[in-house]
Design an enzyme around this catalytic site. Sequence first.
Site, PDB file in Angstrom:
ATOM      1  N   ASP A 167       0.870  -1.184   0.000  1.00 18.75           N
ATOM      2  CA  ASP A 167       0.000   0.000   0.000  1.00 18.75           C
ATOM      3  C   ASP A 167       0.903   1.228   0.000  1.00 18.75           C
ATOM      4  O   ASP A 167       1.835   1.339   0.814  1.00 18.75           O
ATOM      5  CB  ASP A 167      -0.907  -0.003   1.233  1.00 18.75           C
ATOM      6  CG  ASP A 167      -1.982   1.069   1.140  1.00 18.75           C
ATOM      7  OD1 ASP A 167      -2.298   1.491   0.012  1.00 18.75           O
ATOM      8  OD2 ASP A 167      -2.487   1.478   2.203  1.00 18.75           O
ATOM      9  N   ASN A 225      -2.292  13.009  -5.952  1.00 20.60           N
ATOM     10  CA  ASN A 225      -3.550  13.034  -6.693  1.00 20.60           C
ATOM     11  C   ASN A 225      -4.308  14.336  -6.456  1.00 20.60           C
ATOM     12  O   ASN A 225      -4.840  14.954  -7.381  1.00 20.60           O
ATOM     13  CB  ASN A 225      -4.425  11.857  -6.252  1.00 20.60           C
ATOM     14  CG  ASN A 225      -4.634  10.850  -7.377  1.00 20.60           C
ATOM     15  OD1 ASN A 225      -4.171  11.044  -8.490  1.00 20.60           O
ATOM     16  ND2 ASN A 225      -5.338   9.780  -7.080  1.00 20.60           N
ATOM     17  N   HIS A 269      -5.248  13.846 -11.335  1.00 20.66           N
ATOM     18  CA  HIS A 269      -5.275  12.415 -11.597  1.00 20.66           C
ATOM     19  C   HIS A 269      -4.275  11.986 -12.673  1.00 20.66           C
ATOM     20  O   HIS A 269      -3.766  10.858 -12.647  1.00 20.66           O
ATOM     21  CB  HIS A 269      -6.688  11.988 -12.008  1.00 20.66           C
ATOM     22  CG  HIS A 269      -7.672  12.044 -10.875  1.00 20.66           C
ATOM     23  ND1 HIS A 269      -7.598  11.213  -9.788  1.00 20.66           N
ATOM     24  CD2 HIS A 269      -8.740  12.868 -10.647  1.00 20.66           C
ATOM     25  CE1 HIS A 269      -8.585  11.481  -8.947  1.00 20.66           C
ATOM     26  NE2 HIS A 269      -9.294  12.492  -9.449  1.00 20.66           N
ATOM     27  N   ASP A 287      -1.793   8.977 -12.179  1.00 22.67           N
ATOM     28  CA  ASP A 287      -1.677   7.829 -13.090  1.00 22.67           C
ATOM     29  C   ASP A 287      -0.234   7.622 -13.535  1.00 22.67           C
ATOM     30  O   ASP A 287       0.265   6.487 -13.603  1.00 22.67           O
ATOM     31  CB  ASP A 287      -2.566   8.035 -14.324  1.00 22.67           C
ATOM     32  CG  ASP A 287      -4.047   7.912 -13.996  1.00 22.67           C
ATOM     33  OD1 ASP A 287      -4.365   7.427 -12.897  1.00 22.67           O
ATOM     34  OD2 ASP A 287      -4.876   8.299 -14.848  1.00 22.67           O
ATOM     35  N   ASP A 309      -4.246   2.362  -5.260  1.00 21.07           N
ATOM     36  CA  ASP A 309      -2.805   2.467  -5.012  1.00 21.07           C
ATOM     37  C   ASP A 309      -2.308   1.247  -4.260  1.00 21.07           C
ATOM     38  O   ASP A 309      -1.367   1.331  -3.468  1.00 21.07           O
ATOM     39  CB  ASP A 309      -2.465   3.762  -4.268  1.00 21.07           C
ATOM     40  CG  ASP A 309      -3.132   3.833  -2.904  1.00 21.07           C
ATOM     41  OD1 ASP A 309      -4.035   2.996  -2.636  1.00 21.07           O
ATOM     42  OD2 ASP A 309      -2.767   4.712  -2.102  1.00 21.07           O
TER      43      ASP A 309
END
Length: 574
Positions: free
Chosen positions: A448, A456, A461, A465, A491
């Site tokens: 994680d 973000n 975004h 990405d 994520d």
Amino acid sequence: MSAHKPSTVAPTILRFERIGSMLARIVDNAAVGMVVSEMDGRMVYANRAFVDLLGHRVDETADDTILDLIHDDDSAAARQRLSLLMRGEAGEYRGEHRFRHADGGPLWVMLAASVLHSDATGQPLYLITQVTSIELQKRAEEALAHSESRWNFALESARQGVWDHDIRTDTMFYSRMWRVMRGIPPDEDVDGDQQKWLERIHPDDLQHVLDNVDRQDQGDASFDALEYRERTRDGSYVWILSRGKPVEWDENGKAVRTLGTDTDITRLKTIELELAAEKERLRVTLDSIADGMISTDENGHVVFMNPAAELLTGYASADAVGREVRAIFRLRDGVTGEVQECPVAICLATDEAAHLDDDMILVGKAGSERDIRCTAAPVRTPSGKLTGAVLVFQDVTQSRAMQRELAHSASHDDLTGLPNRAAFERALNSAIASAQDGSRRHCLLYIDLDRFKPVNDNAGHAAGDALLKQVAQTIRGSCRSHDVAARIGGDEFAVLLSDCPPEGGQRIGDKIVRAIGALAFTWAGRTYRIGASVGIATITEHPASPLGFMGEADAACYAAKARGRGMAVAFGDL
């Protein structure tokens, strides 16, 4: 050869499968005797008229040749001329000869023989021989010395029109039957001027007649028959076979009178035109088919290729015909890369259809590769004898590429290219099953990301990405080549380490933490740093807790975050 039994005539039609039953019936019911022979003279087919005429029928298992039908009392000319055709030294021949009837006696026939060549290569395929009885004509010629009336009666019975050309006066005499076949009343006077006759000849045939009529008049031994169309009284055309030769000469040896007979061959020509039209329809059909088609003989040698097969294999038909099909049609397995046996060889060996549908690659002449689906089916005579095979194959390169793309898309994450959660769960279940006997152990890593949300939220975004792609590459690069790394959430990532002890899982987990922590992600002039928390679970025959292996790895990851993030914690250390 065997004697003909009228009540049981059922001639075997060989090698006409592709032409069709309608064409076979036309040939079989033709009034003119027809026999088809291999180029070595062995007879493979005779129509009903031929059987009726000579009392012989063709047995496909026998070795009788067309030369065996020539009567012993006949001159050697027929054998010589037919032998020239069989050796490919001549294209056609016409002549009058005596054939041997089934009862042993001679029968005078008009012999017309020609060689059928392959459209693709020009190779001689078959010798086509047509025989028409001229027994009555010959008897009439013999009777001519005794009686003019007997001679004329015999010719009329044979429906032979007679003409007599006096070259000195350029006048013509025409018999009663000659008039009848042209629709002219039997007692009507006909202008014997040769120019009047030439005016009745079909325009497309006129030049041929003009080029050769003098050869007939002068008794040219290499030419004694004319074929042409002549207009009848009702305006229609009839096909005429005109045979003749000189019967009188002057003191210098120059022919001054020629005598001959005309035969109506319209029905035979109609059959020939129907055959040609059917053949052309077949050729156009085969050429228009998008699938590749290759036909072979019983030994697996190519006898025909359509244009689609030429395109797919890279071989021109002219180069392929006569070669073994396995040299033209080369296959390998699309998965293993191993060379595959040609389906035609399988078909000919088993006498059954051979289908190859999955992951077959056709290797072309220049090394090009195409995904194909193919079927080879046996070709048999009506009696069931195997005579070859037909190979049909389709180019499925585009559809299989689409299938592969769909399969990849269904099992991989679109953003990172890593396997998705469903694919990872399948791999995890397989690993769990392999550890059930206690002989194997694997490690499961649950990853994680730390401090990913600010990227973000602040950079957008698109930045998030881009960062996830870098993280995916970093995780993949930190694992062994055979390990499975997947993106299982926004994520969140997971790694399955096959045959890996706990210490090995800890080592790789620490490596991933360090690699992600070392990332310096720059976006729009600003640099972001993130981290990762990793939970480690060991896959044995049984989970260490009711949570299951995935739950154990998730719990260990939660513990890593609780201890300050940026570390890898094993479930066994909780």
